[in-house]
Structures are given as C-alpha cells and as structure tokens.
Design a protein around this motif. Structure first.
Motif, short mmCIF file in Angstrom:
data_model
loop_
_atom_site.label_atom_id
_atom_site.label_comp_id
_atom_site.label_asym_id
_atom_site.label_seq_id
_atom_site.Cartn_x
_atom_site.Cartn_y
_atom_site.Cartn_z
N GLN A 118 0.81 -1.22 0.00
CA GLN A 118 0.00 0.00 0.00
C GLN A 118 0.84 1.27 0.00
O GLN A 118 0.32 2.36 -0.27
CB GLN A 118 -0.91 0.01 1.23
CG GLN A 118 -0.17 0.06 2.54
CD GLN A 118 -1.07 -0.02 3.75
OE1 GLN A 118 -1.99 0.79 3.88
NE2 GLN A 118 -0.82 -0.99 4.62
N THR A 172 3.05 -7.06 -5.73
CA THR A 172 1.93 -6.22 -6.16
C THR A 172 1.74 -6.24 -7.66
O THR A 172 0.61 -6.13 -8.15
CB THR A 172 2.16 -4.77 -5.69
OG1 THR A 172 2.46 -4.77 -4.30
CG2 THR A 172 0.93 -3.91 -5.93
N ARG A 225 -3.63 -0.36 -9.15
CA ARG A 225 -3.64 -1.53 -8.28
C ARG A 225 -3.24 -1.16 -6.86
O ARG A 225 -3.85 -1.62 -5.90
CB ARG A 225 -2.70 -2.61 -8.84
CG ARG A 225 -2.65 -3.88 -8.01
CD ARG A 225 -1.93 -5.00 -8.74
NE ARG A 225 -1.73 -6.16 -7.89
CZ ARG A 225 -2.65 -7.10 -7.64
NH1 ARG A 225 -3.85 -6.98 -8.19
NH2 ARG A 225 -2.39 -8.12 -6.87
N ILE A 285 -5.45 -1.51 -3.38
CA ILE A 285 -4.97 -2.18 -2.17
C ILE A 285 -5.10 -1.27 -0.96
O ILE A 285 -5.51 -1.69 0.12
CB ILE A 285 -3.51 -2.66 -2.37
CG1 ILE A 285 -3.45 -3.77 -3.42
CG2 ILE A 285 -2.91 -3.12 -1.04
CD1 ILE A 285 -2.06 -4.16 -3.84
N ILE A 329 -2.10 -10.02 -0.05
CA ILE A 329 -2.75 -9.02 -0.89
C ILE A 329 -4.08 -9.55 -1.41
O ILE A 329 -5.12 -8.87 -1.34
CB ILE A 329 -1.83 -8.61 -2.06
CG1 ILE A 329 -0.64 -7.79 -1.54
CG2 ILE A 329 -2.60 -7.81 -3.11
CD1 ILE A 329 0.42 -7.52 -2.57
N LEU A 371 -7.91 -8.15 -0.55
CA LEU A 371 -8.83 -7.74 -1.61
C LEU A 371 -10.13 -8.53 -1.55
O LEU A 371 -11.20 -8.01 -1.85
CB LEU A 371 -8.17 -7.94 -2.97
CG LEU A 371 -6.99 -7.00 -3.29
CD1 LEU A 371 -6.29 -7.45 -4.56
CD2 LEU A 371 -7.46 -5.56 -3.42
#
Length: 592
Positions: free
Chosen positions: A105, A249, A281, A285, A312, A316
């Motif tokens: 993040q 990521t 993306r 996140i 991750i 989500l």
C-alpha cells in the motif's frame, strides 16, 4: 584482559540478539532470514575496508590486552563480529516493527506523492549530499575533524543511494516502522559504547576527533557512527521490502518471480523506475486495507503472517463493504443485483464466449462508486470458484429480510427461526469466505496437495466458518439490535420466554447472556470439529491460517471470560486487546 572486547559481546550484544530471536522466532519467515543475511553480507563487505582504513591510519586503536588477537585486514575478530551482531539486532527490530504492515500500500512515485512528500525527498537528498561534501572537506583538512569526516563521507554516500531509490516509499511508511529500529538499537549501542570507551576497550586517537562527548565517555563521532550505521541498515531493509512489494503487487511485470524468486529479480524490482508502477492496483490495495481495518482488526493483524502475494489477495477478497454501508434496504438490494451482474459477466457459462476485460471494466465503471471500483477490478476471480460468491450474495439477502416492511408468515422480519436457519446463514456469509480464502491459499502454496485432501480441508473450512460467524453474532448482539436485527434463533428465545422484539428493545437484559453462552457453545463445538483437520495443511499455510482462526476465536474466549464486556468495547462490540492478539499469534505460530 585479552578478552575484554569479547566480554562486551557476551554481556551486551549477544544477549540482546538472543532475546530478539526468541521473540521473533515464530514470526520469522525464510524471506526474513534471507533479507537479514543479505544485509549482514552487505554491511560486512562495506564496513571492513573502511574500518581497516581507520586502523591503518591511526584513527582507531585497540589495546593489545583488550582483544584476543586474530585480525582480518588489521580489523580484530571482535570488531568483525560487531559488524554482524549490530546488523542482526537492527534487522530483527525492523522486522518486528514491520510485520503488521502490508508494504504494497505504500508503493508510490513522484506523480502519486504529495508536494510535502516530494519536498521531504528532495530535502533528504540535499542534506545527504551536503553532508558528504562537509565530510570530504573535513577529511581534506585533516586533524581533529578527520574521523567525523570519514563517517559522513562513507555513511552518507550509501544513504544517498538508498534514499534516492526508495525515498518516496520510505517517507510513506509509518514513522514507527522506520524510526524505532533506528533509535532503539542506537541508544542501546550508545550505552554499550560508553561503557567500552570508559574501560579503554577501544579508543579514538585524540588528534583525529573533536573531543566532544554526549555524556560520560561517549564521543560525538561514535554517537554519529551508530546512528548512521543503524539508519543504513534500516534503509537497506526498506529497499528490500520495496523490491518485494513490487514483485508481490505487480506479478504481471515479473511473472517468473511467482515460481522462482532470485536475487536478480529482486534487484531488478528495486531498480524499477517508480513511474512504471501500475498505481491503480496500489490505490485499490490501499482502499481494501482501510476497509478491512474498519471491518476486522483481528483479521488484518492475522493477515500479517501470510506471504505477500497471498496476503494481498486475501485483503482484496474480504474488504468489500458496499452492502453493509447501504443507506436503506432498496439501496442494498440494488447493490446485490449489481454484484450478481458483475459475477455473471466474470463467470460466463460454459460454451459462451468469456466477457472481455473491457466489458467487465465498463460494467464496473457504470455501476459502482469510484472508491469501490478497484476492489472489483482487482478481485482475483480467476483463482476462485463462482459458487461461494453467489452463495455469499444469498447471505446478504438474508440480512435484508430484517428490514422488510409488512413481512409475511412466509417471509418473516426475523428470518432466523431455528438452528437450521442459523447454520444456513453462517454457511452463506462466513463458510463461503472461509472456502474462498482456502482456495487462494492453495493457489499461492508451493506445495501441491492431492484433490481428496483439498476436499476435506474445504469441508473443514466451511465448518469453521460456522464457528467464526457464531462468535461474530455473539459479539454483536447489541449492535445488531440497534439495527433491528436479531440473529439468535427465535425458538431459542421462546424457550427463555422472549421474542425477537424483546431483544431489540432491551439487548442488555440478563437472559441475553444465557443465549450468548449457548451460541458460543455451538461455536466452539464447530471449532473443535474442524480445528484438527487444519493440521493437514502444508507447513507454509498451516501457521498463518491457524493464527487467522485463533485470532477470531479469541473474541469468543473474551466473551466467555466477560473481559471487555461492556467496559472495553468499540461501538458496542467486545474487543481483544492488541497485546493479547499478538500473544495469540505468537503462541500458535510457536507450536507449529
């Protein structure tokens, strides 16, 4: 006295390192050990020639009666060990402070950063470059500023390099994640150094130092040295974490990293130009993390023990709250219908041409608020079966039954009539999520399991979902009553001479505690049925998934102990103190 320097390690550095190891042992992953070993190697390689230069030019001296004798390039073995042990201590503190943090993040670049962030990064570069210039001038001049100048030139050069590559990321990290692993070992080593200098274990030649002391025998140069070296270690760990965050990521940029992570790929990720980050993306996140923190602090903390990619995807998966945040029944039903349309597009029937990414994206943009779109765009549906997701929507519809006006006998306002309805509801809203989480875990695991074992574990995950949802209901009786909802089975209430309306009017009455305990008994019965099956999981998944379950079941234990009810509550919900949640995670990981 020949072992005076060795005694410094035996009395101060080694015990501290052992203590940190004991604390962190259950939490340490293979990747943590690789990072630490790599930083130790870098620190040793970078410090050895510098320290050797100091000794050969008479800046540093070691009394012969204070060291054992063996040397490398003139550097005593005890000093060589100091390179290793200091790096290890600082790395352990950094890992401890950063375990709860999802680093993905905080990925950012110049365009995504605020003016303040860009200003701080530039200021840092200017300060470090100026320090190098000042250090070079002091070395050139010679005399009393020589040692300080050498520290500035050596340390600030490395710091400028890491700051330039990772500055934006480092600035965005929580301050405690960066400051604590710098300040804590620095103060500790200042104390150790003051004791060693006072005993004459090592010394700085008077002609190369300013002669200023912070306190006692602690020279200014030594204080700067330990502060600078610990900052370098932390900056190095930040660079590693940024590289791993990039790999986790943006798997589409480094697809080979998912099956074969190599130092070359990590370095490539560290050096990747941040302007090439697909920040949509990252923003998704961030939104998911914010939502999950509000919805379930226990799950967010438990998620910290999962590997990066899996963590991750789990964040989500469980972070959506569109239906929960709806203003009324009509809006909630509208969201459910739109969610169903989204799933229809993503999971096209067999034999029908799959919906293109463009069609799905257009549907999301036309039907969902901007702040929620990324959650749907990033949801890893390709890794998930469709049935649990559709089943979850049915659970949402059961929630809406509580808001029906003019409810009929066939569709009562309080739909949980008996234990079968309770189980059905838990199956729809919690067992589904448990199963989906397990499929993600299977996908990211490096260990492939036989299909029959996967099937057994899926059944156990669904059973465990019942347990977790029962705990959730037991915790939220007051909160649900304020919303006009009662999830306790109506026939249970009847046995106590109550109706659902009685609970809505007075959710704190004594009989509620009897019903809460009955529900918790059911929860722990389901938990005990499914918990042993979790031992079938591969070791890399077993510990993290058990921590996730136990963190939530601890809420049930708190409710049973009557601790935190109602004196320690958040919005009417019993909470587990953070220290206790950490202890639960540590204890369960230790036993694996």
């Amino acid at each position: 006295m020949a072992y005076d320097y060795a005694l410094v390690h035996l009395k101060y550095t080694i015990p501290f390192a052992v203590l940190l190891t004991i604390i962190l042992r259950p939490l340490l992953t293979r990747l943590d050990l690789y990072k630490t070993l790599a930083l130790i190697t870098v620190a040793f390689t970078a410090t050895l020639p510098w320290d050797s230069y100091l000794i050969h030019h008479g800046v540093w001296t070691y009394p012969q009666d204070a060291i054992a004798g063996p040397r490398l390039l003139g550097v005593p073995a005890e000093e060589l060990f100091f390179f290793v042990i200091q790096t290890y201590i600082t790395c352990m503190i950094y890992i401890l402070m950063n375990k709860p943090v999802l680093h993905a993040q905080f990925l950012t670049n110049k365009d995504d950063s605020s003016p303040k962030c860009r200003w701080i990064r530039t200021l840092g570069q200017v300060v470090l470059a100026t320090s190098i210039a000042v250090g070079a001038a002091l070395v050139e001049k010679g005399g009393e500023g020589t040692y300080l100048g050498l520290i500035l030139v050596w340390a600030c050069s490395f710091a400028l390099l890491t700051w330039t590559f990772s500055g934006y990321f480092l600035i965005r990290l929580p301050l405690t994640c960066v400051a604590t692993p710098i300040i804590l070992p620095t103060i500790y080593l200042w104390i150790v150094d003051e004791l060693a200098l006072g005993r004459g274990t090592w010394s700085i030649e008077s002609g190369t130092k300013l002669g200023w002391c912070l306190w006692g025998s602690l020279e200014l140069e030594e204080a700067v040295f330990f502060l600078a070296t610990n900052a370098l270690i932390v900056f190095g760990m930040v660079a590693f974490d940024r590289g791993m965050a990039v790999l986790d990521t943006f798997p589409e940029l480094f697809p080979e990293a998912q099956t074969n992570l190599t130092p070359r790929l990590l370095i490539k990720a560290i050096l990747l130009d941040p302007s090439k980050y697909p920040l949509d993306r990252v923003k998704g996140i961030r939104e998911a993390v914010d939502t999950l923190r509000r919805k379930s602090r226990s799950f967010y903390l438990a998620s910290s023990v999962f590997p990066g990619c899996l963590r991750i995807d789990l964040v989500l998966l469980v972070a959506d709250d569109l239906v929960d945040d709806a203003r009324d029944q009509g809006e909630a039903l509208d969201w459910i219908n739109k969610l169903s349309g989204y799933l229809d597009l993503v999971y096209t029937p067999e034999g029908v041409r799959p919906s293109s990414t463009k069609v799905v994206t257009e549907y999301i943009e036309n039907n969902f608020p901007k702040h929620t779109r990324s959650a749907f765009e990033l949801l890893p549906t390709s890794l998930l079966p469709k049935e649990p997701l559709y089943e979850l929507l049915e659970g949402f519809k059961m929630d809406l039954s509580f808001s029906q006006t003019g409810a009929t006998q066939q569709s009562p306002k309080f739909p949980i009539k008996d234990e079968a309805d309770l189980q059905l509801y838990a199956q729809r809203v919690a067992s589904t999520v448990g199963e989906l989480c397990l499929w993600l875990a299977f996908h990211h695991s490096t260990t492939r399991m036989p299909k029959e074992k996967e099937a057994i574990l899926v059944v156990a995950a669904r059973t465990m979902g019942h347990a977790l949802q029962y705990v959730n209901i037991a915790r939220d009786i007051l909160v649900d009553a304020e919303m006009g909802r009662v999830y306790l089975p109506t026939n249970w209430l009847k046995e106590e001479g109550l109706t659902p309306e009685d609970i809505v009017r007075d959710p704190k009455q004594p009989k509620v505690e009897t019903l809460r305990e009955r529900l918790l008994s059911s929860a722990f019965k389901e938990y005990e049925r499914s918990r042993p099956v979790m031992d079938m999981l591969p070791s890399e998944l077993r510990g993290p998934l058990i921590v996730a379950v136990e963190s939530y079941m601890e809420i049930g234990r708190v409710l049973r102990e009557k601790k935190g009810v109602p004196s320690k509550t958040k919005k009417g919900r019993a909470t587990v103190p953070r220290s206790r949640r950490i202890w639960v995670a540590w204890k369960n990981l230790s036993s694996q």
